[in-house]
Design a protein around this motif. Structure first.
Motif, PDB file in Angstrom:
ATOM      1  N   PHE D  65      -7.739  14.243 -59.583  1.00 19.67           N
ATOM      2  CA  PHE D  65      -7.599  13.211 -58.549  1.00 19.67           C
ATOM      3  C   PHE D  65      -8.763  13.305 -57.564  1.00 19.67           C
ATOM      4  CE2 PHE D  65      -5.625  12.923 -54.157  1.00 19.67           C
ATOM      5  CZ  PHE D  65      -5.552  11.536 -54.073  1.00 19.67           C
ATOM      6  N   HIS D  66      -9.032  14.524 -57.092  1.00 18.36           N
ATOM      7  CA  HIS D  66     -10.092  14.721 -56.103  1.00 18.36           C
ATOM      8  C   HIS D  66     -11.476  14.461 -56.700  1.00 18.36           C
ATOM      9  CE1 HIS D  66     -12.482  16.732 -52.975  1.00 18.36           C
ATOM     10  NE2 HIS D  66     -11.454  16.496 -52.190  1.00 18.36           N
ATOM     11  N   MET D  67     -11.737  15.008 -57.887  1.00 21.01           N
ATOM     12  CA  MET D  67     -13.039  14.804 -58.537  1.00 21.01           C
ATOM     13  C   MET D  67     -13.241  13.331 -58.854  1.00 21.01           C
ATOM     14  SD  MET D  67     -14.221  17.839 -58.723  1.00 21.01           S
ATOM     15  CE  MET D  67     -13.134  18.528 -57.479  1.00 21.01           C
ATOM     16  N   GLY D  68     -12.165  12.674 -59.267  1.00 21.91           N
ATOM     17  CA  GLY D  68     -12.268  11.251 -59.598  1.00 21.91           C
ATOM     18  C   GLY D  68     -12.726  10.447 -58.396  1.00 21.91           C
ATOM     19  N   ALA D  73     -19.444  17.001 -57.490  1.00 17.22           N
ATOM     20  CA  ALA D  73     -20.085  17.791 -56.427  1.00 17.22           C
ATOM     21  C   ALA D  73     -19.099  18.182 -55.330  1.00 17.22           C
ATOM     22  CB  ALA D  73     -21.252  17.007 -55.830  1.00 17.22           C
ATOM     23  N   SER D  74     -17.914  17.535 -55.320  1.00 14.12           N
ATOM     24  CA  SER D  74     -16.940  17.820 -54.257  1.00 14.12           C
ATOM     25  C   SER D  74     -16.041  18.997 -54.591  1.00 14.12           C
ATOM     26  CB  SER D  74     -16.089  16.579 -54.000  1.00 14.12           C
ATOM     27  OG  SER D  74     -15.218  16.352 -55.091  1.00 14.12           O
ATOM     28  N   MET D  75     -16.335  19.680 -55.698  1.00 17.28           N
ATOM     29  CA  MET D  75     -15.481  20.785 -56.139  1.00 17.28           C
ATOM     30  C   MET D  75     -15.306  21.851 -55.061  1.00 17.28           C
ATOM     31  SD  MET D  75     -13.671  22.062 -58.573  1.00 17.28           S
ATOM     32  CE  MET D  75     -13.977  22.256 -60.315  1.00 17.28           C
ATOM     33  N   GLY D  76     -16.413  22.224 -54.403  1.00 11.93           N
ATOM     34  CA  GLY D  76     -16.344  23.266 -53.372  1.00 11.93           C
ATOM     35  C   GLY D  76     -15.404  22.853 -52.246  1.00 11.93           C
ATOM     36  N   GLU D  77     -15.566  21.637 -51.801  1.00  8.73           N
ATOM     37  CA  GLU D  77     -14.725  21.078 -50.740  1.00  8.73           C
ATOM     38  C   GLU D  77     -13.246  21.095 -51.165  1.00  8.73           C
ATOM     39  OE1 GLU D  77     -13.696  16.624 -49.445  1.00  8.73           O
ATOM     40  OE2 GLU D  77     -15.759  16.932 -50.128  1.00  8.73           O
ATOM     41  N   TYR D  78     -13.007  20.701 -52.405  1.00 12.06           N
ATOM     42  CA  TYR D  78     -11.634  20.709 -52.935  1.00 12.06           C
ATOM     43  C   TYR D  78     -11.039  22.117 -52.913  1.00 12.06           C
ATOM     44  CZ  TYR D  78      -7.954  20.919 -56.473  1.00 12.06           C
ATOM     45  OH  TYR D  78      -6.776  21.171 -57.130  1.00 12.06           O
ATOM     46  N   LEU D  79     -11.808  23.066 -53.436  1.00 11.46           N
ATOM     47  CA  LEU D  79     -11.273  24.431 -53.547  1.00 11.46           C
ATOM     48  C   LEU D  79     -11.034  25.050 -52.172  1.00 11.46           C
ATOM     49  CD1 LEU D  79     -13.195  25.881 -56.623  1.00 11.46           C
ATOM     50  CD2 LEU D  79     -10.790  25.206 -56.477  1.00 11.46           C
TER      51      LEU D  79
END
Ligand code: FE
Ligand code: FE
Lengths: 93, 250, 250, 93
Positions: D65-68, D73-79
């Motif tokens: 959902f977040h990556m979509g 590139a938002s992986m760090g922010e998500y984690l």
């Protein structure tokens, strides 16, 4: 022939108004989304529900496909085309 | 403790509701109402409803042999006169219990987190359960409309599994099981509109006598030939019979 | 007659292929190639590949416990460097045989008519089977990524069922079974990036010793705590171990 | 709370580009398709993946959902937002 790409295509056309719209607007472009061979593509294009049934597609699926494209009033026309279930029994392993 | 307090079978054919020739279908509506009365009389708290997908709910990418919905229900999504698409009061605790018991006893039930049901479950949910929501539903789909079909014996075993799951519950739950399906009818084939009273009588006699073996002995080819693809739904009746193996019908 | 001629296990973690930190992953690629060499050496004709859906293939409306694809395969649909989405040579006869045997022996396998697989099956199909298509695939998905999870013992029993299905075939078929999955890893949770070498060693030791009981004795909570949600994929290894119960690994 | 409508919604947004487009264009209209209560709607709107995870949603689904919506590139922010799996174990029956 495994028919499974046709099955997915007929399922989509029978069950999704959006897919149906896309198909009616640009049939060839729509069908290009599926791994159909030329013969399969022709069967779908000419809505050959009888032959698709003989080759093993589910009749509920075919009915939904036909009704989706032509509305419930086309039921008589659909049934006139369709072979009996009995005629297909024992013809497949 | 939980208990199975009754089993019922009823048709769900859309033509009953569409009624294209404007026939008098009052006796059918009365029969649904009579089932509802008896379910209330039995003081039932929940109903496990067994139906068939007619190849509108599940896709060619994942066709379940048996599926149970663990969460919210609404429907029928294929709207029919008198059957508005609305939420159906459901029983997630009972559904979870049946699923867990199924895992423990070697059933591999697919699950839906929530489900818009079709008329197979929508019709009995609306017409056979009281409107006040006092009898909550659990929806079960068997592969009766789309091949590969569930084996007849497995449908019967499923009923027995539901019975033992309910009886192992540590809370009071009075469960009825509803087999929603037709006898002879042909759906989407050249025979559509035909019925076979001889086949129907045989099936009804077997049900009334509690003679599951008479049905379990049928081959799919026999059912398709004599009763049509719609008659594959006798699986749902076997699901009911499996939870009352000694039962005779009234 | 059919025979199981070997079993293999391999990871499919997307980061192996994305390789964001440009690490040297040559030893991993070599391992895939080595498996491929050994599969060819074994003169295998088919491979049953067990993977997990990562909640991209199956929807909340129908989550299978175990699914088998009866028809065409392509993928992976989630494209990764070095793994183009393309048709995967498949074996519908073997798939049908396993499905039929499953029905006869009390497994309720959901089916796909055709399937775009994800990287769990796409990676081993592309990297562990010879490019000439001489080893055809059967795709099996177990509920290892999405709850309700398949029970560990059921995964093991599934392997045994596949073995008996293959051995009952009346045509020559030399089958390898591939368990595609990771040991400890966390997917999408705060621990992501972490591994647990102690857990990994325990799992690998059990596999090398052919000690299925050591894995079957784990609870899901233990696996989640020590190995993360990614380690739920040890189900696939148990699927391999179930078809060679006396087997020890090399 | 059963969360199953949220689960379907997050699944759709994570897996369908078309759905994502519809959501980004008109979030309220899109979310009205699902039987969400006010709180659930707010959780999706503010992409509260941490709270959705604590309430039982699958972390693979939340990551998709977040990556979509924000790209790989938002992986760090998500984690950074996400609680550990360990912290949620034993908190649900
Ligand atoms: Fe029906
Ligand atoms: Fe994985």
């Amino acid at each position: 022939m495994s028919l499974s790409a046709v099955e997915q295509c007929i399922f989509d056309l029978g069950n999704s108004g959006n897919m149906r719209k896309a198909y009616v607007a640009e049939p060839d472009a729509f069908l290009a989304r599926y791994a159909l061979d030329d013969e399969e593509r022709a069967l779908v294009r000419r809505e050959d529900v009888a032959e698709l049934f003989r080759r093993g597609l589910n009749p509920m699926l075919l009915m939904g496909f036909h009704m989706g494209l032509h509305g419930p009033a086309s039921m008589g026309e659909y049934l006139k085309k369709m072979p009996t279930l009995a005629s297909t029994l024992g013809t497949r392993e | 403790m939980g208990a199975i307090v009754g089993g019922f079978m009823m048709p769900h054919d859309p033509t009953v509701f569409i009624n294209p020739r404007k026939l008098d279908n009052g006796h059918l509506m009365d029969a649904y109402a009579e089932i509802c009365r008896r379910i209330v009389e039995l003081d039932a708290t929940s109903a496990v409803i067994i139906g068939a997908d007619h190849y509108i709910l599940f896709t060619p990418k994942c066709l379940p042999q048996i599926l149970i919905c663990l969460g919210e229900l609404n429907g029928p999504v294929d709207q029919l006169p008198g059957l508005p698409n609305r939420p159906i009061p459901h029983n997630p605790v009972l559904a979870e219990r049946i699923f867990a018991h199924a895992q423990e006893t070697g059933f591999d039930l697919a699950v839906a987190r929530s489900l818009g049901v079709d008329h197979a479950i929508g019709a009995p949910a609306h017409l056979c359960l009281p409107e006040d929501g006092s009898v909550t539903a659990v929806a079960v789909y068997m592969a009766s409309g789309v091949a590969p079909y569930l084996r007849l014996r497995r449908a019967y075993e499923f009923g027995a599994m539901v019975k033992s799951a309910v009886e192992a519950m540590d809370r009071d739950e009075r469960v009825v099981i509803l087999g929603s399906g037709g006898i002879s009818h042909w759906v989407g084939t050249g025979e559509m509109g035909r019925t076979n009273p001889v086949f129907d009588r045989m099936v009804l006699d077997a049900i009334v006598a509690g003679d599951a073996d008479a049905l379990l002995g049928l081959t799919d080819e026999e059912i398709l030939r004599e009763g049509g693809n719609g008659a594959m739904e006798i699986r749902h009746f076997l699901g009911v019979m499996g939870q009352c193996p000694e039962g005779r019908a009234k």
